[in-house]
Design a protein around this motif. Structure first.
Motif: not given
Length: 704
Positions: A609-621
């Protein structure tokens, strides 16, 4: 579908307004390459089938392989991520399995595929004066945003489940509980009926019950003097059905086949039990108004692979002439679950074989017999699709098409597209709690055995009485469907079952500016807009926290957990219990929540979950607070410190006054002359830590 509740829906193609059906040809991705799947591969439905069913089975496999190839190639091509592949296929014997397979691909990959059936006039003829060119009409149809469409005589219609009529007399509707379930007839044709199974709709039982206690309407399809063949008889549902046929339907001669036959667990005991039940029923009939008993009942268990023509022919030839074969119930099936991008032709064929080859063999070898019933056990997955069920959906869609084909040629047939049973045996015994939770989110609620068997009676009688070839006996979870409607994520097929409010979507989302969209929710924001607004202007650490919370919440929902407590941030998704199917569902949920294009392998590429959340942040902002001044992080720490301040109003007032004064001075520093400020003054308002921030407050205003 047949079930308890208010009314019952069926599958129809509802007209779409012209205002919604306007778009340019550029909106249609890959249409010409996949146009006329059967014709492109030289596969055409054979009229009549007798003597040619082996060719039809091969054609079905070839079409399913081609459809799988197209779907997998489309998903693998990154250039197509923002486009939809339109697959044009008829819903005949060869094309229907393509529809079943692609329906499951649509469930796994929302927004990537469109199914379109035409009347054949999409390019062969010049359009009439003033009419839209065929390709333009097809593009306009696709632009509606609907996943399943029909274009016939220039009219665009979309697939819907709708409510329909009452069941025929004597269908045991009184035993179907009045719950939150609905029932639906799936005709996929132009004539539509539904079944009202409420007690108020039940007829006077006295006029519809035969002297032996069997409903006249229900019992008519099963001749007590003939033999009823049940295939796949070692399965859990088939065993329930065999008992039901003997006890409730008056069947006295059963021929039970499965690949292992008497060697299957419990089959000799089942045969003995059924024989005794039949004899007991016979004695009861002999003592009743009907008078004399009939011949001694018989139950025979035979090893036979119905997909093997020679084996089946041998078994049918051995049926005694004094109790000829009068009815067939085909329940044989095979499962090999897997997401569509992981399937291969061998896995497709393995699941098609018992349903396609087996049903065609039964059709061909009994065509000369005077059958009163030819019942095919299909699945709701053939109509709705299902994650991980592309091959199974294809096989069941074929059964539905075969039932329509037989009806069109004057032969008895009904395909029962079953919903979910509570029975946890046979193939259903492989389902985990996570599997059942995933199915319930589709809107299908498990039904107990008594209700399912009552629906068997109602569905077979209904099909015979109204000539409907496909009936969907299933319980719908209307509460879940209403929840999905409120969230704007209700599958299009259910939009006539659950009332929705139109939503206006952007040109990019709907293909037509200012038109009514397909999502069916009022005032819904564009995907991810609310999340993006929350992330804007907050520090990176807060973004990570918000996105981790999102990932954990969605993962907990997919896994059926009531809270996020069991979804630890640094634990691998695999260890948390996610498999390929739940990973696809999690990807789809995150895709909807963020508005991002996310790969099917997302959960495996970012395994915690942590790795996936960081990936989403990179894509979103990607260019967000990560590069902003450290003062924002300092203010965030100050905010946390202030939350620990006592609730004493006098203290809070003093802190508020100091912060307000500080804000005024900071705003003054942005005046036109601010560039002339001293270096010392600038440094006052560029603290690098919360300690310095508090020191600044103390220096300016003194101690509290």
């Amino acid at each position: 579908m047949l079930g308890g509740g208010d009314d019952v829906p069926e599958l129809v193609f509802a007209p779409m307004t012209r205002a919604r059906a306007r778009a340019g040809i550029e909106e249609v991705a890959g249409l010409q390459e996949t146009d006329g799947l059967q014709e492109a591969d030289g596969l055409r439905e054979t009229d009549g089938l007798q003597g040619t069913d082996e060719n039809v089975a091969e054609a079905v496999r070839a079409a399913a392989h081609r459809a799988l190839e197209l779907v997998q190639a489309w998903l693998a091509d990154e250039r197509s991520e923002a486009s939809r592949l339109v697959i044009v296929a008829r819903q005949d014997l060869v094309g229907a399995p393509v529809w079943g397979l692609v329906r499951s691909a649509q469930v796994e990959n929302p927004g990537r595929f469109v199914l379109l059936e035409t009347d054949g006039a999409h390019g062969e003829e010049r359009p009439a004066a003033g009419a839209a060119a065929p390709w333009e009409a097809m593009a306009a149809a696709v632009a509606t945003g609907e996943p399943q469409l029909r274009l016939c005589a220039g009219e665009v219609t979309a697939a819907r489940l709708v409510r329909a009529a009452a069941p025929p007399a004597g269908t045991r509707a009184d035993v179907i509980p009045d719950t939150a379930s609905d029932a639906t007839v799936d005709a996929t044709a132009t004539t539509h009926v539904t079944v009202d199974t409420s007690p108020d709709a039940a007829p006077d039982a006295a006029s519809d019950v035969s002297p032996d206690g069997t409903s006249a309407a229900v019992g008519a399809a099963f001749d007590p003097n003939g033999t009823v063949l049940v295939t796949g008889a070692s399965g859990g549902l088939a065993r329930l059905l065999a008992r039901h046929l003997v006890v409730e339907r008056g069947v006295r001669h059963l021929l039970l086949t499965s690949r292992r036959g008497p060697a299957a667990d419990g089959m000799p005991e089942l045969a003995a039990e059924l024989t005794e039940l039949a004899r007991a029923a016979e004695r009861a009939r002999a003592a009743g108004p009907a008078g004399a008993a009939l011949s001694d009942p018989s139950v025979e268990v035979v090893a036979c692979d119905v997909a093997d023509r020679a084996q089946l022919a041998k078994v049918l030839a051995a049926v005694p002439a004094d109790r000829p074969l009068t009815a067939v119930v085909h329940t044989a099936a095979e499962l090999d679950d897997g997401v569509v991008h992981a399937l291969n032709p061998e896995r497709i064929d393995r699941v098609l074989r018992p349903k396609v080859d087996g049903a065609l063999n039964l059709h061909a070898l009994t065509a000369h017999l005077d059958l009163s019933a030819f019942v095919l056990f299909s699945s709701l997955s053939g109509t709705l699709g299902g994650a991980g069920l592309a091959n199974y959906s294809a096989a069941n869609a074929f059964l539905d098409a075969l039932a329509r084909h037989r009806r069109a040629h004057g032969l008895p047939a009904v395909s029962l597209a079953w919903g979910l049973w509570e029975q946890r045996s046979g193939m259903a015994g492989r389902l985990s709690d996570v599997d059942l939770a995933r199915m319930s989110r589709v809107g299908a609620a498990p039904m107990p055995a008594e209700e399912g068997l009552a629906l068997f009676d109602a569905a077979t009688a209904y099909g015979a009485a109204y000539g409907e070839p496909v009936v969907v006996p299933a319980r719908l979870d209307t509460a879940e469907l209403r929840s999905q409607a409120a969230a704007g994520v209700l599958p299009p097929l259910f939009r006539s079952v659950v009332r929705t409010v139109p939503v206006r979507r952007s040109l990019a989302a709907s293909g037509a500016q200012g038109t009514e969209g397909a999502d069916g929710a009022a005032g819904a924001e564009e995907p991810g807009s609310a999340l993006a607004a929350r992330l804007a202007g907050v520090a990176r650490s807060e973004q990570d926290r918000l996105l981790l919370e999102l990932v954990r919440e969605q993962a907990a929902s997919v896994l059926g957990h009531p809270s996020t407590d069991e979804v630890q941030g640094n634990r691998a998704f695999k260890d948390l219990g996610l498999d390929s199917l739940t990973a696809v569902e999690l990807r789809n949920r995150l895709k909807r929540a963020t508005g991002l294009r996310l790969a099917p392998t997302l959960v495996f590429d970012y395994p915690t979950p942590v790795a996936l959340a960081q990936r989403l942040r990179t894509e979103l902002v990607p260019d967000g607070p990560e590069n902003e001044p450290a003062v924002l992080a300092d203010l965030e720490r100050l905010e946390a410190a202030l939350s620990d301040v006592a609730s004493d109003d006098s203290v809070r007032d003093k802190v508020a006054a100091r912060l307000q004064a500080l804000l005024w001075r900071w705003e003054d520093s942005r005046s036109p002359g601010s560039e002339q400020q001293s270096t010392e003054e600038k440094q006052e308002f560029d603290p690098s830590s919360d300690e310095e921030m508090f020191a600044l407050i103390d220096e300016e205003f003194g101690d509290l």
